[in-house]
Design an enzyme around this catalytic site. Structure first.
Site, PDB file in Angstrom:
ATOM      1  NE  ARG A  46      -3.520  -0.176   2.574  1.00  0.00           N
ATOM      2  CZ  ARG A  46      -4.305  -0.495   3.597  1.00  0.00           C
ATOM      3  NH1 ARG A  46      -4.494   0.379   4.575  1.00  0.00           N
ATOM      4  NH2 ARG A  46      -4.866  -1.679   3.665  1.00  0.00           N
ATOM      5  CG  HIS A  92      -6.238  -1.407  -5.367  1.00  0.00           C
ATOM      6  ND1 HIS A  92      -4.978  -1.741  -4.913  1.00  0.00           N
ATOM      7  CD2 HIS A  92      -6.669  -0.418  -4.534  1.00  0.00           C
ATOM      8  CE1 HIS A  92      -4.665  -0.992  -3.882  1.00  0.00           C
ATOM      9  NE2 HIS A  92      -5.674  -0.174  -3.631  1.00  0.00           N
ATOM     10  CE1 TYR A 135     -21.235  15.811 -12.009  1.00  0.00           C
ATOM     11  CE2 TYR A 135     -20.099  15.820  -9.888  1.00  0.00           C
ATOM     12  CZ  TYR A 135     -21.268  15.831 -10.626  1.00  0.00           C
ATOM     13  OH  TYR A 135     -22.478  15.875  -9.984  1.00  0.00           O
TER      14      TYR A 135
END
Length: 833
Positions: A46, A92, A135
């Site tokens: 990570r 993931h 968006y």
């Protein structure tokens, strides 16, 4: 301890477990083991990047999945939410927020030096977060293709995904050192990483050097990578912390905003901020300025206006009250606001699956070893594929040559298996070749197909021979890796944005209480411009530095000579007085030397200065600074151009502009020399065809800024002026002429050529506009002068990097041949004596 009990039925018909096992475990041991597993998962899966490709697992998975989706730079953008969903569902299995945050960072040009994702929409700013993934749109940037190229050629290992249904690359091929170029940040369990971005061209230069010289020292590598190159520009002050970080993996440095003093109105001066420290936004700066003014920690500031737009970029205007020194106010701002910020380097990355703290040399070695392995595996894969194809082509050629017999064998067979077996027996084919012949299409039986196959066979044999030679030579593989790195640098390299200086961080002490104590004293200083383009200054005290009549610096006996570089120009001024820099494009740039690195008079090291092109932010790589001039002197500035034009312009009221033209140049012409002198001086031209012309300066009448000058030296066809300067009519010391000849047909910097040192008095003066006299007789193979210099002895030759070189003894005839050199001379200049 454990306990086993057999449970008896409590009542008739009740169903009870036959046995129950209860284990008592030590809570501290269980917590320790579980925590270690969690910590390892966070570190490895990570928070920390891999030292080979510089990517964390989520970043690697994003780039790989986008590559698999075909989101190339030449195709349209897709919704970021779609990318996040594909990555989360296939590779993931964590929160979509973490994936989108990683995707956004890969697209931010103010975070990464070379962004890997081309974002469309609001991907945030230094002060605001990005829009929601529904968006925004994204696709891979061109640089990301270099990170993922050749994945289909077995260049890296693939590992299973989280549910063992798909595979993903353990590491990307990474065609450039991404960890150094783009930096990294992350917090793991018990450790963290924080690495600054660097310039791609500089990092690749260091990687290529370590490929050629595996035992290269840190000092040698820092000649290529002198320091970080931050995406937002700014200035790094103090380089000691950078060297510590490069040596040990831990260190810190301070960055300053790029600030200039400009006239906001006719009667008001302001500080204009055009670059901020790394990861500092303008709104944060404005907020800190307002807090400082309200708390009385800042004084002299009237207003702050943010004029940032997409056309001009960052532009933060800080108004200065009348009567306050802008320099003193700026020092207060450095102390109180993020206009001066610190960056701590903690270079922790994964090497062979474990975290290590790495210096610059170790980071480069890990990367180049990775690229050598990638290129080796790619070459082996290509060799195997070409051998397989050659095997098929050779079998097909056998079939085409004896096609009638092949058809008869096939028609006489009962089934495919028998046909295959008979083909193998009759034509001595392998099973793969026989199978391929059985699948042969009739349209391949033309004569043209045979020609194509023979050409393909020859090509495959040549490629196999090249690949086998490559795999058999480790040095050839290292050379190929180096050449591929050079191609990446040419494709994605950009000029350095961050200026590196040895100037001290903010002079405002922590205990300062009054604004007056923060003012920078306007001390006498001497500014030096080196022949290799570095600039620095020396603060003067009585008796330390004098100037000869020729304008060259003359130091007192306590001052040691500079160990590196040569002087191109020198000027006496004060630390807060504006001076001018004349460039090869005929511009005069005004600047103050207050932020220049300060050298001790007892040990002048011009190599420690800052690159003048970076300090003045020259936008054109082809433009370079030729001379420093005083804007307060009434002595004229003389300029000579490559086309032999001369001009003299007298300093005057040149308006309050940061830069302006002082000569009207014709197309393809450029200034080759500039100097400030009087009417009694003599002007000197030297040309590529070894002609030298000296004539009186007063024969050139001064002109206005926009004028184009007049004829200085008459040039022969194909010749050009390479040197221009002025010499006092009655110099105090010996003046020499240094010429370095070479061949115009060789690459610059490869042929040392020959050099000659002559007495300037041997060259007769002539009139302006004439052709001059011969200054060098060429040896066999020479046809042009590469360098020339005229000035007060002794002359100082240096290499292109500023290292000292040697010249032949002085006293040669003016038209004599040169003495062959044993090393290339990159520049000539004056010496500090």
């Amino acid at each position: 301890m454990s306990r086993s009990d057999t449970t008896k039925p409590a009542s008739a018909g009740a169903v009870v477990p036959a046995a129950e096992r209860i284990e008592d475990v030590d809570v501290s041991s269980e917590m320790q083991g579980s925590f270690l597993e969690y910590a390892y998962s966070v570190i490895y899966s990570r928070a920390l990047p891999d030292a080979r490709d510089g990517l964390k697992p989520v970043q690697r998975r994003i780039l790989y999945q986008m590559s698999e989706m075909g989101l190339r730079p030449d195709r349209g953008h897709v919704k970021s939410a779609r990318v996040v969903g594909e990555v989360m569902g296939k590779l993931h299995p964590h929160g979509d927020t973490a994936i989108y945050d990683a995707l956004v960072r890969l697209a931010q040009a103010f975070t990464l030096r070379v962004p890997l994702i081309d974002g469309h929409g609001n991907f945030g700013s230094l002060d605001d977060g990005p829009a929601a993934p529904r968006y925004t749109e994204a696709r891979l940037a061109a640089a990301a293709l270099a990170m993922t190229e050749n994945l289909d050629e077995d260049v890296v290992d693939f590992v299973p995904n989280y549910d063992n249904q798909l595979t993903q690359p353990d590491v990307l091929p990474a065609a450039f050192p991404n960890l150094l170029v783009n930096g990294a940040s992350g917090i793991a369990v018990g450790m963290a990483t924080n690495m600054a971005p660097h310039n791609l061209v500089e990092v690749i230069g260091a990687a290529r050097h370590i490929l050629a010289h595996p035992d290269a020292t840190l000092d040698e590598l820092m000649e290529y990578v002198p320091g970080p190159d931050l995406p937002t520009g700014g200035t790094i002050v103090g380089l000691a912390g950078i060297k510590d970080a490069y040596a040990t993996g831990r260190g810190s440095f301070k960055t300053r905003a790029r600030v200039s003093v400009e006239a906001i109105t006719a009667r008001k001066t302001g500080l204009v901020v055009t670059e901020l420290p790394y990861l500092v936004g303008p709104e944060k700066v404005i907020e800190k300025i307002k807090d400082g003014v309200n708390s009385k920690k800042l004084s002299g500031i009237s207003d702050v206006t943010d004029l940032t737009d997409r056309t001009k970029g960052l532009r933060l205007v800080i108004g200065i009250k009348t009567g306050f020194s802008p320099v003193a106010v700026l020092e207060q701002l450095y102390k109180v606001t993020p206009l001066e910020d610190s960056f701590n380097i903690n270079a922790v990355a994964l090497v062979d699956g474990g975290p290590q703290t790495l210096g610059l040399r170790e980071l480069l070695l890990v990367y180049v070893d990775h690229r050598i392995q990638v290129v080796t595996r790619r070459s082996a894969w290509r060799l195997a594929r070409r051998k397989e194809r050659l095997h098929l082509v050779e079998g097909l050629l056998i079939a085409i040559l004896d096609i009638d017999e092949v058809i008869q064998v096939i028609r006489g067979s009962d089934d495919t298996a028998q046909a295959r077996a008979r083909l193998i027996e009759v034509f001595d084919l392998s099973q793969v070749q026989a199978e391929y012949i059985l699948e042969l299409q009739l349209r391949r039986l033309t004569r043209f197909s045979r020609i194509e196959l023979e050409a393909e066979r020859d090509k495959l044999r040549a490629e196999i021979e090249e690949l086998e030679a490559l795999l058999g030579s480790p040095q050839a593989i290292r050379t190929l890796v180096s050449d591929e790195l050079a191609a990446v640098a040419d494709r994605f390299g950009t000029p350095r944005r961050t200026v590196l200086t040895e100037a001290k961080p903010s002079i405002a002490g922590a205990g300062a209480k009054k604004a007056a104590a923060l003012e920078v004293q306007d001390t006498a200083t001497r500014v030096f411009l080196s022949a290799t383009g570095r600039i620095a200054r020396v603060d003067l005290t009585a008796g330390e530095v004098e100037v000869g009549e020729s304008g060259a610096p003359r130091m007192s006996p306590v001052v040691r000579r500079s160990k590196h570089d040569a002087i191109r120009s020198v000027i006496d001024t004060t630390s807060r007085t504006e001076i001018g820099a004349v460039t090869s494009l005929g511009r005069l740039i005004r600047f103050s030397p207050v932020d220049l690195p300060v050298m001790p008079p007892a040990s002048i090291q011009l190599a420690a200065g800052v690159r003048v092109a970076d300090y003045l932010a020259l936008p054109n790589r082809q433009e370079h600074v030729l001379a420093l001039v005083s804007l307060q002197s009434d002595r004229a500035i003389a300029l000579g151009t490559r086309d032999g034009v001369v001009k003299r312009v007298t300093p005057g009221d040149w308006a309050n502009k940061p830069d302006f033209e002082i000569i009207g140049l014709k197309p393809k012409d450029e200034v080759v020399g500039a100097v400030q002198g009087g009417d009694d001086d003599e002007l000197v031209f030297v040309t590529t065809d070894a002609q030298l012309l000296r004539f009186a300066a007063d024969s050139v009448r001064p002109q206005g800024r926009g004028a184009g000058g007049m004829a200085g030296i008459r040039l022969a066809p194909g010749a050009a002026a390479i040197f221009f300067s002025s010499i006092p009519r009655d110099p105090a010391g010996e003046v020499v002429v240094v010429t370095v000849a070479s061949s115009s047909g060789v690459l610059p910097g490869t042929d040392p050529g020959s050099a000659k040192v002559s007495d300037f008095a041997e060259f007769p003066a002539k009139g302006r506009g004439t052709a001059g006299v011969r200054s060098h007789r060429f040896l066999k193979g020479e046809d042009a002068l590469a360098l020339a210099w005229v000035g007060q002895a002794p002359a100082r030759p240096v290499s292109p990097e500023g290292a000292p070189r040697t010249l032949p003894e002085a006293g040669a005839r003016r038209d004599a041949s040169g003495t062959p050199l044993d090393a290339v001379i990159g520049a000539l200049g004056a010496s500090i004596a």
